[in-house]
Design a protein around this motif. Structure first.
Motif, PDB file in Angstrom:
ATOM      1  N   GLY A 235       0.738  -1.575   0.174  1.00 32.43           N
ATOM      2  CA  GLY A 235       0.282   0.287   0.242  1.00 32.43           C
ATOM      3  C   GLY A 235       1.178   1.643  -0.072  1.00 32.43           C
ATOM      4  N   LEU A 236       1.949   0.790   0.607  1.00 37.91           N
ATOM      5  CA  LEU A 236       2.605   2.252   0.715  1.00 37.91           C
ATOM      6  C   LEU A 236       4.041   2.436  -0.628  1.00 37.91           C
ATOM      7  CD1 LEU A 236       3.892   4.826   2.210  1.00 37.91           C
ATOM      8  CD2 LEU A 236       5.866   2.972   3.145  1.00 37.91           C
ATOM      9  N   SER A 237       4.188   1.738  -0.934  1.00 41.68           N
ATOM     10  CA  SER A 237       4.564   2.029  -2.357  1.00 41.68           C
ATOM     11  C   SER A 237       3.485   2.212  -3.973  1.00 41.68           C
ATOM     12  CB  SER A 237       4.771   0.594  -2.994  1.00 41.68           C
ATOM     13  OG  SER A 237       5.150   0.646  -4.595  1.00 41.68           O
ATOM     14  N   ALA A 238       2.031   1.427  -3.500  1.00 42.81           N
ATOM     15  CA  ALA A 238       1.219   2.164  -4.461  1.00 42.81           C
ATOM     16  C   ALA A 238       1.085   3.875  -3.884  1.00 42.81           C
ATOM     17  CB  ALA A 238      -0.128   1.565  -4.560  1.00 42.81           C
ATOM     18  N   ALA A 239       1.384   3.972  -2.290  1.00 41.82           N
ATOM     19  CA  ALA A 239       0.543   5.769  -2.133  1.00 41.82           C
ATOM     20  C   ALA A 239       1.180   5.865  -3.312  1.00 41.82           C
ATOM     21  CB  ALA A 239       0.514   5.842  -0.806  1.00 41.82           C
ATOM     22  N   ALA A 240       2.938   6.214  -2.690  1.00 41.01           N
ATOM     23  CA  ALA A 240       4.037   6.927  -3.733  1.00 41.01           C
ATOM     24  C   ALA A 240       4.517   7.297  -4.891  1.00 41.01           C
ATOM     25  CB  ALA A 240       5.308   6.181  -3.024  1.00 41.01           C
ATOM     26  N   GLU A 241       3.491   5.973  -5.331  1.00 41.25           N
ATOM     27  CA  GLU A 241       3.357   5.868  -6.857  1.00 41.25           C
ATOM     28  C   GLU A 241       2.599   7.955  -7.040  1.00 41.25           C
ATOM     29  OE1 GLU A 241       5.601   5.080  -9.282  1.00 41.25           O
ATOM     30  OE2 GLU A 241       6.230   4.281  -7.879  1.00 41.25           O
ATOM     31  N   LEU A 242       1.346   7.815  -5.612  1.00 43.11           N
ATOM     32  CA  LEU A 242       0.650   8.589  -6.361  1.00 43.11           C
ATOM     33  C   LEU A 242       1.198  10.745  -6.466  1.00 43.11           C
ATOM     34  CD1 LEU A 242      -2.207   7.470  -5.137  1.00 43.11           C
ATOM     35  CD2 LEU A 242      -1.632   7.405  -7.494  1.00 43.11           C
ATOM     36  N   LEU A 243       2.066  10.238  -5.460  1.00 44.43           N
ATOM     37  CA  LEU A 243       3.126  11.835  -5.028  1.00 44.43           C
ATOM     38  C   LEU A 243       3.456  12.294  -6.217  1.00 44.43           C
ATOM     39  CD1 LEU A 243       5.108  10.396  -1.944  1.00 44.43           C
ATOM     40  CD2 LEU A 243       2.692  11.665  -2.097  1.00 44.43           C
ATOM     41  N   PRO A 244       3.030  13.988  -5.953  1.00 45.38           N
ATOM     42  CA  PRO A 244       3.912  14.611  -6.796  1.00 45.38           C
ATOM     43  C   PRO A 244       4.927  14.258  -6.941  1.00 45.38           C
ATOM     44  CG  PRO A 244       2.864  16.221  -4.776  1.00 45.38           C
ATOM     45  CD  PRO A 244       2.595  15.177  -5.124  1.00 45.38           C
ATOM     46  N   GLU A 245       5.621  14.232  -8.273  1.00 50.41           N
ATOM     47  CA  GLU A 245       6.810  14.923  -8.494  1.00 50.41           C
ATOM     48  C   GLU A 245       7.965  15.810  -8.228  1.00 50.41           C
ATOM     49  OE1 GLU A 245       8.483  12.728 -10.479  1.00 50.41           O
ATOM     50  OE2 GLU A 245       6.381  11.115 -11.114  1.00 50.41           O
ATOM     51  N   GLY A 246       8.844  15.133  -7.562  1.00 48.57           N
ATOM     52  CA  GLY A 246      10.226  16.489  -6.609  1.00 48.57           C
ATOM     53  C   GLY A 246      10.857  15.360  -6.239  1.00 48.57           C
ATOM     54  N   ARG A 247      12.401  15.749  -5.535  1.00 50.54           N
ATOM     55  CA  ARG A 247      12.802  15.072  -4.543  1.00 50.54           C
ATOM     56  C   ARG A 247      12.980  14.569  -3.414  1.00 50.54           C
ATOM     57  NH1 ARG A 247      17.237  12.101  -4.981  1.00 50.54           N
ATOM     58  NH2 ARG A 247      18.673  12.472  -3.604  1.00 50.54           N
ATOM     59  N   PRO A 248      11.406  14.828  -3.003  1.00 50.77           N
ATOM     60  CA  PRO A 248      10.714  14.661  -1.239  1.00 50.77           C
ATOM     61  C   PRO A 248      10.070  13.321  -2.907  1.00 50.77           C
ATOM     62  CG  PRO A 248      10.794  16.896  -1.518  1.00 50.77           C
ATOM     63  CD  PRO A 248      10.773  16.664  -3.009  1.00 50.77           C
ATOM     64  N   SER A 249       9.530  13.032  -3.530  1.00 55.67           N
ATOM     65  CA  SER A 249       8.816  11.950  -3.551  1.00 55.67           C
ATOM     66  C   SER A 249       9.932  11.277  -4.176  1.00 55.67           C
ATOM     67  CB  SER A 249       8.247  12.219  -4.253  1.00 55.67           C
ATOM     68  OG  SER A 249       7.142  13.200  -4.634  1.00 55.67           O
ATOM     69  N   LEU A 251      12.885  10.661  -3.056  1.00 55.46           N
ATOM     70  CA  LEU A 251      13.589   9.995  -1.430  1.00 55.46           C
ATOM     71  C   LEU A 251      12.478   8.642  -0.904  1.00 55.46           C
ATOM     72  CD1 LEU A 251      15.141  13.159  -0.267  1.00 55.46           C
ATOM     73  CD2 LEU A 251      16.180  11.440  -0.852  1.00 55.46           C
ATOM     74  N   VAL A 252      10.832   9.386  -1.025  1.00 56.63           N
ATOM     75  CA  VAL A 252      10.221   8.226  -0.379  1.00 56.63           C
ATOM     76  C   VAL A 252      10.077   6.743  -1.351  1.00 56.63           C
ATOM     77  CG1 VAL A 252       7.854   7.741  -0.133  1.00 56.63           C
ATOM     78  CG2 VAL A 252       8.625   9.977   0.285  1.00 56.63           C
ATOM     79  N   ARG A 253      10.297   7.241  -2.892  1.00 58.75           N
ATOM     80  CA  ARG A 253       9.628   6.386  -3.761  1.00 58.75           C
ATOM     81  C   ARG A 253      11.097   5.221  -3.528  1.00 58.75           C
ATOM     82  NH1 ARG A 253       8.118   9.836  -7.458  1.00 58.75           N
ATOM     83  NH2 ARG A 253       6.048   9.430  -7.933  1.00 58.75           N
ATOM     84  N   ASP A 254      12.343   5.697  -3.173  1.00 57.96           N
ATOM     85  CA  ASP A 254      13.739   4.942  -3.133  1.00 57.96           C
ATOM     86  C   ASP A 254      13.368   3.916  -2.017  1.00 57.96           C
ATOM     87  OD1 ASP A 254      16.637   4.667  -3.763  1.00 57.96           O
ATOM     88  OD2 ASP A 254      16.695   5.121  -2.065  1.00 57.96           O
ATOM     89  N   ARG A 255      13.285   4.488  -0.694  1.00 57.68           N
ATOM     90  CA  ARG A 255      13.134   3.914   0.336  1.00 57.68           C
ATOM     91  C   ARG A 255      11.584   3.103   0.677  1.00 57.68           C
ATOM     92  NH1 ARG A 255      17.450   4.098   2.655  1.00 57.68           N
ATOM     93  NH2 ARG A 255      17.980   4.321   0.222  1.00 57.68           N
TER      94      ARG A 255
END
Length: 425
Positions: A235-249, A251-255
């Protein structure tokens, strides 16, 4: 010059016990033999001496009466030992055993008008008695030593056999067979007296049971944690894909990707620990297989095929092992990283600081970190487990000119070609 090395069997407990028993038996037999010999010989000589002195007294009365002396007596007779003659001339009486006419003789002598009055007594029977006694002592000692050695060797062998069994079980446990037990019958029945070997066997079985329970608990914990993390991470991975593009996103996807990778590694380790993996064997060319792994890794890795080989193995698991080794070489080593295929052996070599000492000595350990915070994580542990599943040998070593080198030896495929049809004229 070095002293010659003793054979290995001389260090065994059986050999040492046999030597100890033999030495003690020989010493005891020698002591008893000397005591018996001295006692019997002294008694025999004493009896002969008393008889000889009694005859000397009788012959002295005949000599003083001027009667003829018997043939076993005389004044300064030939053959009389010189020390005994000198003793009699000084006015003293004495006895002495000496040879006379080729036979052992007991002499007794006393003073007789400045000369020596002597009698002789045949000592053959006494000497033969002592010789027979010595032979009997020697023969009985040899028989006693032999019988004691046999009984002692039998008793010691029973003990050493139990010790060897205990050592064998300990080696099986150290190799990963946690179900191995000594099961000494003396430890099952509390009413039976236990010797030291039974105590050691019982302690080993108790230690193995405790270790098995602990490892099984850790394995269940690892599997449970991995399974519990898998669902929220999806679920966290799916939610991370919905984040707007940017450096914080990013980092979240990488973690999230790192946590998903760690979770998958934990699940894979739990399956390896359960030993429920099945192998999908097929025949593959090892050179192209290694090249495909390097291409899939996306790293700058050189592939050298010195001698290609055909192997019968599980391709997916081999790719997993080689992929982990290549990733570890780039993460913890230094370029250039070289993958070499030489027959059924694939080696992955880097030019970094090399494997740590604990890994070379006892293999990779889960979550073991080195000084400085760098660790090998679970990659090498999974590589070792997958290599064991497919029956391959994975060895970690230090390269001769620096760096780390991992060598994977796979079972080589042996092709049996069927003979073709024969042609006739």
């Amino acid at each position: 010059m070095r002293a010659p090395r003793r054979p290995a069997w001389t260090a065994t407990l059986t050999w040492k016990a046999a030597v100890f028993i033999a030495v003690m038996c020989c010493a005891l037999a020698a002591l008893l033999g000397v005591l018996v010999h001295v006692s019997v010989a002294g008694r025999t000589v004493s009896d002969s001496r008393e008889k000889a002195l009694a005859r000397l007294t009788e012959v002295g009365g005949l000599y003083e009466a001027g009667e003829p002396l018997p043939r076993f007596a005389g004044v300064d007779p030939p053959g009389l030992p010189a020390p005994l003659r000198a003793l009699a001339v000084r006015g003293e009486r004495g006895t002495m055993v000496a040879e006379h006419g080729g036979r052992p003789t007991m002499w007794a002598a006393g003073p007789a008008d400045g000369r020596a009055l002597a009698v002789r007594l045949d000592y053959t029977q006494g000497a033969e008695t002592i010789d027979a006694l010595d032979r009997s002592i020697l023969g009985s000692s040899v028989l006693a030593i032999g019988a004691t050695l046999l009984v002692g060797a039998f008793a010691v062998t029973r003990v050493t056999r139990r010790l060897h069994l205990t050592a064998q079980v300990a080696r099986r446990i150290s190799a990963g067979d946690l179900d191995a037990r000594v099961d000494d019958p003396r430890t099952k029945d509390p009413t039976r007296p236990q010797d030291e070997v039974a105590t050691v066997s019982g302690a080993l079985d108790t230690m193995a049971s405790s270790l098995q329970r602990k490892l099984q608990s850790e394995q269940r914990f690892t599997a449970d944690v991995a399974h519990e993390l898998r669902t929220p991470l999806t679920g966290l991975s799916a939610a991370a894909e919905l984040l707007p593009e940017g450096r914080p996103s990013e980092l979240v996807r990488d973690r999230v990707r790192a946590m998903r990778g760690l979770t998958e590694d934990l699940l894979e380790i739990s399956r390896l620990d359960a030993r429920t993996e099945t192998v999908d064997l097929a025949v593959h060319e090892l050179g192209p297989l290694a090249e495909r792994v390097v291409r899939a890794s996306g790293t700058d890795t050189e592939v050298r095929v010195l001698r290609d080989a055909t192997v019968e193995t599980d391709r997916r698991r081999v790719e997993r092992v080689l992929g982990n080794l290549v990733a570890n070489a780039h993460k913890h080593g230094a370029p250039p990283v070289v993958v070499t295929v030489d027959g059924p052996v694939v080696s992955v070599r880097d030019h970094g600081p090399g494997y740590p000492g604990y890994l070379l000595e006892s293999g990779p350990q889960r979550f073991r970190t080195e000084s400085g915070g760098k660790g090998h994580g679970l990659g090498l542990t999974i590589a070792v487990g997958q290599a064991e599943v497919i029956g391959a040998e994975l060895v970690f070593a230090a390269a001769p000119d620096g760096g780390a080198e991992a060598r994977l030896r796979l079972p080589e495929y042996v092709r049996f070609d069927a003979p073709g049809p024969e042609s006739g004229e």
